[in-house]
Design a protein around this motif. Structure first.
Motif, mmCIF file in Angstrom:
data_model
loop_
_atom_site.group_PDB
_atom_site.id
_atom_site.type_symbol
_atom_site.label_atom_id
_atom_site.label_comp_id
_atom_site.label_asym_id
_atom_site.label_seq_id
_atom_site.Cartn_x
_atom_site.Cartn_y
_atom_site.Cartn_z
ATOM 1 N N TRP A 82 2.804 -6.520 -1.753
ATOM 2 C CA TRP A 82 1.942 -6.004 -0.687
ATOM 3 C C TRP A 82 1.667 -4.519 -0.861
ATOM 4 N N GLN A 83 2.626 -3.777 -1.377
ATOM 5 C CA GLN A 83 2.398 -2.351 -1.617
ATOM 6 C C GLN A 83 1.310 -2.145 -2.668
ATOM 7 N N VAL A 84 1.363 -2.907 -3.744
ATOM 8 C CA VAL A 84 0.385 -2.751 -4.814
ATOM 9 C C VAL A 84 -0.971 -3.334 -4.411
ATOM 10 N N ALA A 85 -0.970 -4.492 -3.749
ATOM 11 C CA ALA A 85 -2.233 -5.081 -3.297
ATOM 12 C C ALA A 85 -2.961 -4.132 -2.354
ATOM 13 N N ALA A 86 -2.192 -3.406 -1.538
ATOM 14 C CA ALA A 86 -2.796 -2.471 -0.593
ATOM 15 C C ALA A 86 -3.282 -1.204 -1.277
ATOM 16 N N SER A 87 -2.454 -0.622 -2.131
ATOM 17 C CA SER A 87 -2.747 0.710 -2.661
ATOM 18 C C SER A 87 -3.454 0.707 -4.018
ATOM 19 N N PHE A 174 -3.913 -21.125 -9.092
ATOM 20 C CA PHE A 174 -4.207 -19.788 -9.606
ATOM 21 C C PHE A 174 -5.716 -19.674 -9.767
ATOM 22 N N MET A 175 -6.388 -19.296 -8.692
ATOM 23 C CA MET A 175 -7.848 -19.279 -8.630
ATOM 24 C C MET A 175 -8.320 -17.827 -8.653
ATOM 25 N N PRO A 176 -8.770 -17.331 -9.806
ATOM 26 C CA PRO A 176 -9.046 -15.895 -9.940
ATOM 27 C C PRO A 176 -10.105 -15.360 -8.986
ATOM 28 N N ASP A 177 -11.167 -16.127 -8.745
ATOM 29 C CA ASP A 177 -12.221 -15.630 -7.858
ATOM 30 C C ASP A 177 -11.714 -15.478 -6.430
ATOM 31 N N ALA A 178 -11.003 -16.497 -5.947
ATOM 32 C CA ALA A 178 -10.471 -16.439 -4.584
ATOM 33 C C ALA A 178 -9.415 -15.346 -4.469
ATOM 34 N N LEU A 179 -8.560 -15.227 -5.477
ATOM 35 C CA LEU A 179 -7.526 -14.197 -5.431
ATOM 36 C C LEU A 179 -8.135 -12.797 -5.477
ATOM 37 N N GLU A 180 -9.178 -12.628 -6.257
ATOM 38 C CA GLU A 180 -9.847 -11.325 -6.299
ATOM 39 C C GLU A 180 -10.363 -10.938 -4.917
ATOM 40 N N THR A 181 -11.003 -11.878 -4.242
ATOM 41 C CA THR A 181 -11.541 -11.596 -2.910
ATOM 42 C C THR A 181 -10.431 -11.247 -1.924
ATOM 43 N N ARG A 182 -9.338 -11.997 -1.974
ATOM 44 C CA ARG A 182 -8.253 -11.779 -1.015
ATOM 45 C C ARG A 182 -7.517 -10.470 -1.276
ATOM 46 N N ILE A 183 -7.267 -10.163 -2.545
ATOM 47 C CA ILE A 183 -6.596 -8.905 -2.867
ATOM 48 C C ILE A 183 -7.481 -7.720 -2.496
ATOM 49 N N ALA A 184 -8.770 -7.833 -2.796
ATOM 50 C CA ALA A 184 -9.693 -6.753 -2.434
ATOM 51 C C ALA A 184 -9.735 -6.548 -0.920
ATOM 52 N N TYR A 185 -9.625 -7.628 -0.180
ATOM 53 C CA TYR A 185 -9.615 -7.540 1.286
ATOM 54 C C TYR A 185 -8.394 -6.769 1.779
ATOM 55 N N VAL A 186 -7.237 -7.045 1.183
ATOM 56 C CA VAL A 186 -6.014 -6.308 1.541
ATOM 57 C C VAL A 186 -6.204 -4.819 1.249
ATOM 58 N N GLY A 187 -6.767 -4.516 0.074
ATOM 59 C CA GLY A 187 -6.999 -3.125 -0.279
ATOM 60 C C GLY A 187 -7.961 -2.434 0.664
ATOM 61 N N GLU A 188 -8.984 -3.158 1.093
ATOM 62 C CA GLU A 188 -9.952 -2.573 2.018
ATOM 63 C C GLU A 188 -9.322 -2.294 3.374
ATOM 64 N N LEU A 189 -8.513 -3.212 3.854
ATOM 65 C CA LEU A 189 -7.823 -2.984 5.130
ATOM 66 C C LEU A 189 -6.915 -1.754 5.048
ATOM 67 N N TYR A 190 -6.259 -1.596 3.910
ATOM 68 C CA TYR A 190 -5.376 -0.441 3.744
ATOM 69 C C TYR A 190 -6.176 0.857 3.649
ATOM 70 N N SER A 191 -7.273 0.832 2.909
ATOM 71 C CA SER A 191 -8.070 2.055 2.740
ATOM 72 C C SER A 191 -8.686 2.509 4.057
ATOM 73 N N LYS A 192 -8.915 1.576 4.955
ATOM 74 C CA LYS A 192 -9.473 1.904 6.271
ATOM 75 C C LYS A 192 -8.391 2.208 7.308
ATOM 76 N N GLY A 193 -7.135 2.176 6.883
ATOM 77 C CA GLY A 193 -6.044 2.470 7.807
ATOM 78 C C GLY A 193 -5.660 1.314 8.694
ATOM 79 N N ARG A 194 -6.227 0.139 8.449
ATOM 80 C CA ARG A 194 -5.888 -1.021 9.292
ATOM 81 C C ARG A 194 -4.491 -1.544 8.938
ATOM 82 N N ILE A 195 -4.179 -1.628 7.645
ATOM 83 C CA ILE A 195 -2.792 -1.822 7.240
ATOM 84 C C ILE A 195 -2.189 -0.434 7.170
ATOM 85 N N ALA A 196 -1.307 -0.137 8.110
ATOM 86 C CA ALA A 196 -0.772 1.221 8.228
ATOM 87 C C ALA A 196 0.159 1.563 7.070
#
Length: 360
Positions: A82-87, A174-196
């Motif tokens: 979660w730390q890496v997916a976020a940051s 192991f679905m790369p397209d779906a995983l890419e979307t989900r990981i990017a979503y985690v990163g976006e939430l973190y970059s916006k401060g939603r994941i504190a």
């Protein structure tokens, strides 16, 4: 992208044993009902000390039920992910796609080689902390998506078995397209401060650190959601579980007693707790048998209050069966959200047969 992903059925990149389909919507209904009735202020910080797959936090962030979420897990494998997916989502996605190339080989032999590699991988002596965390995150993601039921415990094998004769092979999850979307979503939430933030630590260290870290947030605006390991089989499902601290008390579940003691007498925040159903949980005063929190003077000075404790049942669908199938099951929900709110949620039923129910 965030708005589209927030509407998707699956938001977490991780498959987690015991993941509760539909529980996030129950929590969201509780929070929304409490907020609209002005029973509680808006939730400024939603805390998950047993983050796991973090599906509840992601759902509540996506639909705007809570403003920010703090994720924490005692398992270094899970917290590193979660730390890496976020940051660092872009590099994690790139590495994930590189790993996926092994699945192109017919018969799954290359993927099995990678599975063996990651199962046996440990942090090399002298590896820089940043690199070690990144590699640990990739290990978590790879094993989670290729191991039976997403189990990170060392006893679980690859999906489809060593022979790969099953209809479902090692790469089916192991679905790369779906995983890419989900990981990017985690990163976006973190970059916006939603994941504190994402912390590596047990539930007690996490809860004790909130006040000193988030000094401007009032305790009334914090809500803690706890989904601890199962009372049964948790040592077979999780890489780190309460059984690592097992002692002789209450069926060998001393850590569950310590969690109950803290929640029922010391925590300065409202909380929601989900458990598998065991009558002793709601009957024993050493666990959650009392109808109110009972903080002492020291705990009250730190903000703990004598909240009413509600205990309800709900039916959920989750995965933890030996065949990996989803099944309906009763789930116990215990919370200090206002009783007037809890009683209005139709999907929550009285905990029939408990001491509390028999006395009403």
């Amino acid at each position: 992208m965030a708005e589209a992903q927030a509407r998707m059925r699956h938001q977490s990149p991780l498959r987690y044993p015991g993941a509760k389909t539909g529980f996030a919507s129950v929590v969201a209904e509780l929070i929304d009902t409490a907020r609209t009735s002005k029973s509680i202020p808006p939730v400024e910080l939603f805390v998950e000390p047993f983050a796991g797959g973090s599906s509840t936090a992601l759902r509540l962030l996506g639909n705007g039920t809570v403003r920010r979420a703090l994720l924490a897990d005692a398992d270094p494998l899970v917290s590193a992910f979660w730390q890496v997916a976020a940051s660092d989502p872009a590099n994690l996605i790139a590495r994930m796609k590189e790993e996926h190339k092994s699945f192109i080989t017919p018969g799954g032999s290359a993927a099995l080689e990678r599975w063996d590699y990651w199962r046996g991988w440990t942090v090399p002596v002298g590896m820089k902390a940043h690199t070690a965390r990144f590699e640990t995150a990739m290990r978590c993601l790879f094993l989670n998506r290729t191991t039976f039921s997403g189990i990170l415990h060392g006893g679980a094998g690859p999906i489809g078995g060593r022979a790969q004769k099953s209809e479902y092979g090692i790469g089916c999850r192991f679905m790369p397209d779906a995983l890419e979307t989900r990981i990017a979503y985690v990163g976006e939430l973190y970059s916006k401060g939603r994941i504190a933030d994402v912390w590596c630590g047990d539930w007690r260290a996490t809860l004790d650190q909130i006040a000193s870290t988030y000094k401007t947030i009032r305790p009334e605006s914090v809500l803690v959601y706890l989904d601890p390991p199962y009372l049964e089989k948790s040592s077979k499902l999780y890489n780190v579980s309460f059984e690592d601290e097992a002692d002789a008390s209450w069926k060998g579940q001393g850590p569950h007693l310590r969690l109950a003691a803290y929640l029922m007498s010391r925590i300065p925040y409202r909380w929601i707790l989900s458990y598998d159903v065991d009558p002793e949980l709601t009957d024993s005063c050493l666990l959650y048998g009392r109808s109110r929190m009972t903080p002492n003077d020291d705990a009250r000075r730190l903000g703990a209050k004598s909240f009413v404790v509600s205990k309800k049942l709900t039916t959920l669908r989750y995965t933890a069966a030996s065949n990996g199938a989803r099944s309906g099951s009763e789930e116990l929900l215990i919370t200090t959200l206002p009783k007037s709110v809890v009683d209005r949620i139709s999907r929550l039923r009285p905990n029939e047969g408990s001491v509390e129910a028999l006395q009403t």
